[in-house]
Write an enzyme that holds these catalytic residues in place. Structure first.
Site, PDB file in Angstrom:
ATOM      1  N   GLU A  60    -112.861  13.944 -62.142  1.00 35.39           N
ATOM      2  CA  GLU A  60    -112.376  14.605 -63.353  1.00 35.39           C
ATOM      3  C   GLU A  60    -110.854  14.481 -63.407  1.00 35.39           C
ATOM      4  OE1 GLU A  60    -112.418  18.977 -63.692  1.00 35.39           O
ATOM      5  OE2 GLU A  60    -113.316  18.722 -65.668  1.00 35.39           O
ATOM      6  N   CYS A  96    -113.331  20.816 -70.617  1.00 39.99           N
ATOM      7  CA  CYS A  96    -114.316  20.693 -69.532  1.00 39.99           C
ATOM      8  C   CYS A  96    -115.419  19.732 -69.910  1.00 39.99           C
ATOM      9  CB  CYS A  96    -114.894  22.054 -69.196  1.00 39.99           C
ATOM     10  SG  CYS A  96    -115.554  22.916 -70.621  1.00 39.99           S
ATOM     11  N   GLU A 113    -118.682  28.307 -64.345  1.00 39.26           N
ATOM     12  CA  GLU A 113    -118.517  27.262 -65.367  1.00 39.26           C
ATOM     13  C   GLU A 113    -117.468  26.316 -64.842  1.00 39.26           C
ATOM     14  OE1 GLU A 113    -120.230  26.948 -68.075  1.00 39.26           O
ATOM     15  OE2 GLU A 113    -121.347  28.807 -67.802  1.00 39.26           O
ATOM     16  N   LYS A 172    -108.499  37.904 -65.472  1.00 38.54           N
ATOM     17  CA  LYS A 172    -107.268  37.262 -65.011  1.00 38.54           C
ATOM     18  C   LYS A 172    -107.054  35.973 -65.796  1.00 38.54           C
ATOM     19  CE  LYS A 172    -105.808  34.113 -62.119  1.00 38.54           C
ATOM     20  NZ  LYS A 172    -104.583  33.680 -62.782  1.00 38.54           N
TER      21      LYS A 172
HETATM   22  P1  NAP Z   1    -108.437  26.113 -61.793  1.00 39.13           P
HETATM   23  O1  NAP Z   1    -107.250  25.557 -61.149  1.00 39.13           O
HETATM   24  O2  NAP Z   1    -109.728  26.096 -61.080  1.00 39.13           O
HETATM   25  O3  NAP Z   1    -108.046  27.616 -62.185  1.00 39.13           O
HETATM   26  C1  NAP Z   1    -108.905  28.438 -62.919  1.00 39.13           C
HETATM   27  C2  NAP Z   1    -108.520  29.886 -62.706  1.00 39.13           C
HETATM   28  O4  NAP Z   1    -108.723  30.239 -61.331  1.00 39.13           O
HETATM   29  C3  NAP Z   1    -107.059  30.186 -63.017  1.00 39.13           C
HETATM   30  O5  NAP Z   1    -106.966  31.457 -63.632  1.00 39.13           O
HETATM   31  C4  NAP Z   1    -106.450  30.204 -61.620  1.00 39.13           C
HETATM   32  O6  NAP Z   1    -105.270  30.974 -61.548  1.00 39.13           O
HETATM   33  C5  NAP Z   1    -107.559  30.859 -60.835  1.00 39.13           C
HETATM   34  N1  NAP Z   1    -107.490  30.658 -59.385  1.00 39.13           N
HETATM   35  C6  NAP Z   1    -106.828  29.693 -58.698  1.00 39.13           C
HETATM   36  N2  NAP Z   1    -107.014  29.859 -57.372  1.00 39.13           N
HETATM   37  C7  NAP Z   1    -107.814  30.935 -57.210  1.00 39.13           C
HETATM   38  C8  NAP Z   1    -108.380  31.601 -56.085  1.00 39.13           C
HETATM   39  N3  NAP Z   1    -108.162  31.186 -54.823  1.00 39.13           N
HETATM   40  N4  NAP Z   1    -109.178  32.674 -56.291  1.00 39.13           N
HETATM   41  C9  NAP Z   1    -109.433  33.107 -57.547  1.00 39.13           C
HETATM   42  N5  NAP Z   1    -108.917  32.522 -58.656  1.00 39.13           N
HETATM   43  C10 NAP Z   1    -108.126  31.444 -58.489  1.00 39.13           C
HETATM   44  O7  NAP Z   1    -108.709  25.408 -63.195  1.00 39.13           O
HETATM   45  P2  NAP Z   1    -107.653  25.075 -64.340  1.00 39.13           P
HETATM   46  O8  NAP Z   1    -106.756  23.993 -63.863  1.00 39.13           O
HETATM   47  O9  NAP Z   1    -107.059  26.319 -64.881  1.00 39.13           O
HETATM   48  O10 NAP Z   1    -108.643  24.495 -65.481  1.00 39.13           O
HETATM   49  C11 NAP Z   1    -109.148  23.211 -65.431  1.00 39.13           C
HETATM   50  C12 NAP Z   1    -110.533  23.195 -64.823  1.00 39.13           C
HETATM   51  O11 NAP Z   1    -111.372  24.119 -65.490  1.00 39.13           O
HETATM   52  C13 NAP Z   1    -111.224  21.862 -65.006  1.00 39.13           C
HETATM   53  O12 NAP Z   1    -111.916  21.527 -63.831  1.00 39.13           O
HETATM   54  C14 NAP Z   1    -112.204  22.116 -66.135  1.00 39.13           C
HETATM   55  O13 NAP Z   1    -113.306  21.258 -66.177  1.00 39.13           O
HETATM   56  C15 NAP Z   1    -112.604  23.512 -65.874  1.00 39.13           C
HETATM   57  N6  NAP Z   1    -113.132  24.136 -67.088  1.00 39.13           N
HETATM   58  C16 NAP Z   1    -114.479  24.347 -67.185  1.00 39.13           C
HETATM   59  C17 NAP Z   1    -115.018  24.919 -68.327  1.00 39.13           C
HETATM   60  C18 NAP Z   1    -116.501  25.160 -68.458  1.00 39.13           C
HETATM   61  O14 NAP Z   1    -116.881  25.913 -69.322  1.00 39.13           O
HETATM   62  N7  NAP Z   1    -117.352  24.555 -67.651  1.00 39.13           N
HETATM   63  C19 NAP Z   1    -114.166  25.277 -69.379  1.00 39.13           C
HETATM   64  C20 NAP Z   1    -112.805  25.049 -69.254  1.00 39.13           C
HETATM   65  C21 NAP Z   1    -112.297  24.479 -68.095  1.00 39.13           C
HETATM   66  P3  NAP Z   1    -103.802  30.294 -61.667  1.00 39.13           P
HETATM   67  O15 NAP Z   1    -103.714  29.773 -63.056  1.00 39.13           O
HETATM   68  O16 NAP Z   1    -102.883  31.418 -61.423  1.00 39.13           O
HETATM   69  O17 NAP Z   1    -103.748  29.215 -60.651  1.00 39.13           O
END
Ligand code: NAP
Ligand code: MG
Length: 481
Positions: free
Chosen positions: A384, A285, A251, A176
């Protein structure tokens, strides 16, 4: 008018619309529509998991000779490189990042396929000595159907980071993509078809996190979940995976420290500190968002970094500026809220002006900034932000610097800048982070070594040979004779 469209990809077929129809995606530089995508619903997830299930249980993929699987993976990597230009431009338009960063993303994604292509025929077990009359050995088998949920910041690279090792072991996958960047996997799906990846081995269902993501994470047909995103959503996804008692790779976020010691050569260190922070407007991240500086050089470092920020160019990603916009209007609002908090907690030094070009006036731009005098426990230093806001905190001794660095709920990576080998070694031993970079911050194409966080930054490992463990289970065979 939109001309680019990203369909769903299920069982080897492209579906122009999902159960929730289609939607529009925006160019963060202009705030204008630039493409459309198919929006999946519950039934699309069910169909994709069924296709992946069938491809795993009855299809050829896991039964291929390992080197044959490797050859297909290698061809996917070649396909990405062959379409580097087109893929990079779409990544820029969807996410706002500068063009060179998008090229890096494509190159890195190709490297994941190359790296794991070479691993397919090296997934060896062990033999266990039990004495005369018994032979005992282990076999590493693919775990099954992997559900992968990815964020928008590196929407191709992060997806491929999980997909390539999963496919190498013989698993099948349903991904997804994030709703902000639904286009990122469009060409990957086409390439997988072209190189003969069997139907149903890779499936892509865009759609909302709370509908498609949630259904995928708790689907009884899924054997393993890989999630990359925020801690908040990661907790929910862990709970959803726990419903079926399947393992999950998490992650999550970070607030990674960079320690700058007084003996460091600033001409070398500051460009590393700077790019480790402001790459992709801080939406990384493992961005080094807390700069801990030995007190004697604090003011000089702040002054030089502020000058670097002021000299930056902001603009549309396709013009390859120093910094592009943030991904969305919502992300821009969040960053601006943190800037207001920074002004109340310390002093905010804002760098480059917003772009003057009127065609970018609706773009999601924010200024690269530094916060000083807020302290180690301030919200801007602890939370963050996921934007271009660096918090600078002084320290007096190495021990104190390391204590401040570890005073965080996160533990993804850490950077250390020093010419003293003992200081570097002490920091490497004591820092609570999944990866420590000495006199560097992010090296190479980041494929070969393991990556993941300590503490709230996650569990399980991505990249390197370690990532393969998450997609395999170990069978032991004992033969008495
Ligand atoms: P996010 O809001 O947590 O969303 C990540 C993914 O989860 C998206 O595809 C989102 O879909 C989906 N999602 C949202 N609600 C969900 C639910 N209830 N059940 C299942 N999936 C759900 O994160 P983001 O804003 O896209 O990315 C930023 C975050 O990612 C930051 O915290 C960053 O640090 C972290 N990150 C970590 C790494 C690592 O390797 N550690 C790498 C990159 C990013 P939608 O887009 O449709 O909401
Ligand atoms: Mg977009």
């Amino acid at each position: 008018m939109a001309t680019i469209h990203a369909p769903l990809f299920i069982g080897g077929e492209e579906l122009e619309a999902g159960r929730e129809g289609t939607a529009t995606t925006y160019d963060p530089a202009t705030g204008k529509e630039f493409a459309t995508y198919a929006v999946g619903g519950i039934e699309d997830v069910d169909q994709a998991v069924a296709a992946a299930r069938d491809a795993f249980d009855s299809g050829p993929w896991r039964r291929l000779k390992p080197f044959e699987r490797g050859r297909i993976l290698h061809r996917i990597g070649e396909g990405l490189l062959a379409r580097r230009e087109e893929i990079a431009r779409n990544l820029v338009l969807d996410s706002g990042k500068p063009l060179r960063d998008a090229y890096w993303e494509v190159d890195c994604s190709a490297r994941f396929f190359e790296f794991y292509a070479g691993a397919c025929d090296k997934l060896q077990g062990t033999s266990v000595p039990l004495g005369p009359g018994v032979m005992d050995w282990t076999i590493r088998e693919p775990i099954g159907v992997s559900a992968q949920i990815v964020p928008w910041n590196y929407p191709l690279q992060v997806a491929v980071r999980g997909v390539a090792p999963a496919l190498a072991t013989g698993c099948t996958v349903v991904i997804k993509p994030a709703s902000e960047t639904p286009l990122a996997l469009r060409e990957l799906a086409q390439i997988c078809r072209e190189v003969g990846l069997p139907k149903g081995v890779l499936n892509i269902v865009a759609g909302s996190g709370s509908v498609v993501g949630d259904r995928l994470a708790r689907h009884p047909g899924v054997d393993q979940v890989t999630f990359t995103g925020s801690v908040q959503v990661g907790r929910r996804v862990s709970e959803a995976a726990a419903v079926n008692a399947v393992p999950a790779n998490m992650e999550l976020g970070g607030k990674s420290p960079q320690l700058l010691f007084a003996d460091a050569d600033l001409d070398t260190s500051l460009p590393i500190v700077h790019s480790g922070m402001y790459l992709h407007a801080g939406q990384v991240c493992n961005a080094g968002t807390r700069l801990l500086v030995e007190r004697s050089r604090h003011d000089e470092v702040v002054e030089r970094l502020h000058r670097m920020n002021t000299a930056m160019t902001l603009g549309r990603g396709l013009d390859d500026p120093d910094m592009g916009p943030v991904v969305s209007a919502g992300q821009k609002r969040t960053v601006e809220e943190y800037m207001a908090i920074a002004r109340s907690e310390g002093q905010l030094l804002e760098g480059a002006e917003l772009p003057g070009d009127s065609s970018l006036s609706d773009g999601y731009f924010v200024r690269p900034s530094l916060v000083v005098a807020a302290g180690a426990t301030a919200r801007v230093t602890q939370e963050e932000i996921f934007g271009p806001v660096l918090s600078v905190v002084p320290f007096d001794t190495a021990e104190e610097g390391i204590t401040i660095a570890n005073d965080s709920e996160f533990g993804l990576v850490a950077g250390v800048h020093t010419t003293n080998i003992s200081t570097a070694m002490l920091a490497a031993q004591e820092l609570a982070a999944g990866q420590v970079w000495i006199n560097s911050f992010g090296v190479g194409l980041d494929v070969e070594f393991p990556f993941s966080g300590y503490k709230r930054s996650g569990f399980g490992r991505e990249k390197g040979l370690e990532a393969l463990d998450g997609y395999q289970q170990v069978k032991n065979v004992a033969v008495a004779f």
